[in-house]
Design a protein around this motif. Structure first.
Motif, PDB file in Angstrom:
ATOM      1  N   VAL A  24       0.977  -1.286  -0.056  1.00 21.13           N
ATOM      2  CA  VAL A  24      -0.104   0.072   0.220  1.00 21.13           C
ATOM      3  C   VAL A  24       1.034   1.300   0.054  1.00 21.13           C
ATOM      4  O   VAL A  24       0.788   2.308  -0.707  1.00 21.13           O
ATOM      5  CB  VAL A  24      -1.116   0.114   1.053  1.00 21.13           C
TER       6      VAL A  24
ATOM      7  N   LEU B  20       2.210   1.916  -3.493  1.00 19.22           N
ATOM      8  CA  LEU B  20       1.381   2.704  -4.495  1.00 19.22           C
ATOM      9  C   LEU B  20       1.018   4.117  -4.101  1.00 19.22           C
ATOM     10  O   LEU B  20       1.140   4.989  -4.950  1.00 19.22           O
ATOM     11  CB  LEU B  20       0.081   1.724  -4.255  1.00 19.22           C
TER      12      LEU B  20
ATOM     13  N   ILE C  97      -0.743   7.022  -6.359  1.00 18.73           N
ATOM     14  CA  ILE C  97      -1.978   6.316  -6.273  1.00 18.73           C
ATOM     15  C   ILE C  97      -2.554   6.629  -4.900  1.00 18.73           C
ATOM     16  O   ILE C  97      -2.337   6.730  -3.893  1.00 18.73           O
ATOM     17  CB  ILE C  97      -1.792   4.796  -6.264  1.00 18.73           C
TER      18      ILE C  97
ATOM     19  N   ARG D 105      -6.204   6.147  -4.538  1.00 18.94           N
ATOM     20  CA  ARG D 105      -7.488   5.107  -4.354  1.00 18.94           C
ATOM     21  C   ARG D 105      -6.947   3.956  -4.474  1.00 18.94           C
ATOM     22  O   ARG D 105      -6.278   3.365  -5.582  1.00 18.94           O
ATOM     23  CB  ARG D 105      -8.425   5.400  -5.457  1.00 18.94           C
ATOM     24  N   ILE D 106      -7.138   2.962  -3.707  1.00 15.83           N
ATOM     25  CA  ILE D 106      -6.814   1.646  -3.668  1.00 15.83           C
ATOM     26  C   ILE D 106      -7.876   0.679  -3.261  1.00 15.83           C
ATOM     27  O   ILE D 106      -8.504   0.881  -2.300  1.00 15.83           O
ATOM     28  CB  ILE D 106      -5.580   1.430  -2.587  1.00 15.83           C
ATOM     29  N   SER D 107      -8.229  -0.453  -3.917  1.00 13.83           N
ATOM     30  CA  SER D 107      -9.043  -1.677  -3.446  1.00 13.83           C
ATOM     31  C   SER D 107      -8.360  -2.904  -3.195  1.00 13.83           C
ATOM     32  O   SER D 107      -7.538  -3.407  -3.886  1.00 13.83           O
ATOM     33  CB  SER D 107      -9.918  -1.952  -4.686  1.00 13.83           C
ATOM     34  N   LEU D 108      -8.335  -3.128  -2.115  1.00 11.90           N
ATOM     35  CA  LEU D 108      -7.502  -4.153  -1.331  1.00 11.90           C
ATOM     36  C   LEU D 108      -8.395  -5.468  -1.018  1.00 11.90           C
ATOM     37  O   LEU D 108      -9.190  -5.375  -0.358  1.00 11.90           O
ATOM     38  CB  LEU D 108      -7.079  -3.711   0.027  1.00 11.90           C
TER      39      LEU D 108
ATOM     40  N   LEU E 229     -13.421   0.188  -6.461  1.00 13.75           N
ATOM     41  CA  LEU E 229     -12.413   1.186  -6.449  1.00 13.75           C
ATOM     42  C   LEU E 229     -12.835   2.317  -7.308  1.00 13.75           C
ATOM     43  O   LEU E 229     -12.758   3.781  -6.816  1.00 13.75           O
ATOM     44  CB  LEU E 229     -11.250   0.504  -7.617  1.00 13.75           C
TER      45      LEU E 229
ATOM     46  N   ALA F 217      -9.605   3.964   0.761  1.00 13.23           N
ATOM     47  CA  ALA F 217      -9.269   2.477   0.335  1.00 13.23           C
ATOM     48  C   ALA F 217     -10.277   1.526   0.610  1.00 13.23           C
ATOM     49  O   ALA F 217     -10.808   1.575   1.782  1.00 13.23           O
ATOM     50  CB  ALA F 217      -7.923   2.006   1.072  1.00 13.23           C
TER      51      ALA F 217
ATOM     52  N   ALA G 258      -3.808  -5.945  -4.672  1.00  7.14           N
ATOM     53  CA  ALA G 258      -4.066  -4.456  -4.703  1.00  7.14           C
ATOM     54  C   ALA G 258      -4.799  -3.942  -6.121  1.00  7.14           C
ATOM     55  O   ALA G 258      -4.049  -4.656  -6.912  1.00  7.14           O
ATOM     56  CB  ALA G 258      -3.174  -3.501  -4.118  1.00  7.14           C
TER      57      ALA G 258
ATOM     58  N   PHE H  14      -5.711  -1.000  -8.512  1.00 11.48           N
ATOM     59  CA  PHE H  14      -5.721   0.717  -8.508  1.00 11.48           C
ATOM     60  C   PHE H  14      -5.717   0.929  -9.839  1.00 11.48           C
ATOM     61  O   PHE H  14      -5.451   0.395 -10.800  1.00 11.48           O
ATOM     62  CB  PHE H  14      -4.301   0.913  -7.752  1.00 11.48           C
TER      63      PHE H  14
END
Length: 230
Positions: free
Chosen positions: A16, A19, A24, A26-29, A164, A172, A207, A209
């Protein structure tokens, strides 16, 4: 029953932070739950919650989560996934003082791909879980028992990218799931052979992104791979 999975929370935080260092925001984990109890009875599998170590690990991940990102929580309906997000929430709040929205349950993070539980358990008893997964990925298991693995990967990836796109900068999506949900994503989206790729440990993640108007997925110690969306 002996289960040995490494704790990968440090690698997840590093992923994270890396990134974030690239701009970056915005992150979708897609995150595996923390360490948990096990049973020799496979029918009790859905009911195994976090053990004491797992609770501590999840809380510590929340404390270590970058304060530049505000978590938005989603999880499988299994108790260990709900517990994991709850404790990440409390760990993050203990450092930042921010009050976060409650975790939302979503079937895309649960084992939706298991279509016939008794038959799945029967086959696994004969083959073992590792061979069962390989057979699933080779599409030798009937679709009435297990959903097509590529369709499974597509559904999970689409879910992660939809979350995301719904984020605001500085957020996130923390989506707590199971290792079997991460396996097909690594195999069919990241191109990582299941047997060769690193195991999915506790609090391990993929992750998703956006960068330069393109979407990517990345796992620890591997390069990002472009993924199609929509």
């Amino acid at each position: 029953m002996n289960h040995k999975y490494k704790l990968q929370s440090r690698h997840t935080i590093e992923l994270v932070r890396n990134l974030l260092s690239q701009g970056i925001d915005r992150i979708s984990l897609l995150l595996r739950h923390s360490d948990r109890h096990y049973s020799d009875n496979p029918r009790l599998e859905p009911f195994m919650g976090l053990n004491d170590s797992g609770k501590e690990y999840a809380f510590d991940l929340g404390k270590s989560f970058p304060i530049d990102l505000t978590p938005v929580f989603f999880s499988s309906h299994f108790g260990r996934c709900i517990e994991t997000n709850y404790l990440i929430d409390k760990g993050f709040t203990s450092v930042t003082g921010r009050q976060l929205p409650h975790n939302a349950l979503d079937s895309n993070l649960a084992p939706f791909y298991v279509k016939d539980v008794p038959e799945t358990l029967k086959i696994m008893a004969k083959t073992g879980s590792a061979q069962f997964i390989r057979n699933w990925f080779d599409k030798t298991i009937d679709a009435s028992v297990m959903l097509d693995p590529e369709a499974t990967a597509d559904r999970i990836s689409d879910f992660m990218l939809s979350k995301l796109e719904a984020l605001s900068p500085g957020q996130a999506a923390v989506c707590v799931t199971h290792d079997w949900n991460i396996f097909p994503v690594k195999q069919f989206k990241l191109g990582l052979c299941h047997e060769d790729a690193l195991n999915v440990g506790y609090l391990d993640a993929v992750a998703f992104f956006e960068k330069d108007a393109q979407f990517f997925a990345v796992a620890r110690q591997f390069d990002p791979v472009r993924v199609a969306w929509p």
